[in-house]
Design a protein around this motif. Structure first.
Motif, mmCIF file in Angstrom:
data_model
loop_
_atom_site.group_PDB
_atom_site.id
_atom_site.type_symbol
_atom_site.label_atom_id
_atom_site.label_comp_id
_atom_site.label_asym_id
_atom_site.label_seq_id
_atom_site.Cartn_x
_atom_site.Cartn_y
_atom_site.Cartn_z
ATOM 1 N N SER A 44 7.252 -42.943 -16.560
ATOM 2 C CA SER A 44 7.428 -43.123 -15.115
ATOM 3 C C SER A 44 6.192 -43.739 -14.483
ATOM 4 N N SER A 90 10.515 -41.083 -11.712
ATOM 5 C CA SER A 90 10.211 -42.390 -11.128
ATOM 6 C C SER A 90 10.599 -42.423 -9.652
ATOM 7 N N ASN A 91 11.774 -41.892 -9.335
ATOM 8 C CA ASN A 91 12.212 -41.857 -7.933
ATOM 9 C C ASN A 91 11.262 -41.012 -7.091
ATOM 10 N N GLN A 92 10.840 -39.887 -7.622
ATOM 11 C CA GLN A 92 9.925 -39.014 -6.877
ATOM 12 C C GLN A 92 8.565 -39.680 -6.705
ATOM 13 N N GLN A 94 7.945 -42.844 -6.609
ATOM 14 C CA GLN A 94 8.101 -43.999 -5.729
ATOM 15 C C GLN A 94 8.033 -43.588 -4.256
#
Length: 133
Positions: A44, A90-92, A94
């Protein structure tokens, strides 16, 4: 003359008893969940922050956790699990990219507090050729 099926049954029974069951083989070989999280975290960070992964250092940390690097690869036996965690992480990351990237670099960068050189700065873009004069 009749042949007794006993030797055949005995051989089959011994073979089955000696072979590990599929379920026990999966449990015995399953990596520690922390190792899967570690791999997803590093992937990530490379994805979100643009870091390169120091392959030797990354593999060494996985091997310290008794995990074969092939196991956590996308096509490895636990790759799907790592990819799921990777997507969530990765979403967190970002959401607060700058702070996340600084934190990860502090832990696993060249001067890392957890391990050094697992994450390396992004490769410099190749220089454009100068026009001929």
């Amino acid at each position: 003359m009749s042949t007794s099926p006993l030797p055949l049954r005995l051989a089959l029974g011994l073979a089955l008893a000696a072979a590990p069951t599929f379920a026990s083989a999966q449990i015995r070989n399953a990596p520690n969940p922390r190792a899967l999280e570690f791999a997803a975290y590093i992937f990530s960070a490379a994805n979100v922050c643009g870091y390169r992964i120091g392959v030797e250092q990354f593999d060494a940390l996985l091997q310290k956790q008794n995990v074969d690097p092939k196991d956590v690869a996308p096509r490895g036996p636990f790759g799907a699990k790592v990819q799921t965690m990777f997507a969530l992480m990765s979403n967190q990351m970002q959401l607060n990219r700058e702070r996340s990237c600084l934190a990860v670099a502090g832990e696993y960068g060249p001067e890392g507090t957890v391990a050094k050189d697992v994450l390396l700065p992004a490769a410099a873009a190749p220089a454009e050729p100068k026009p001929a004069q």
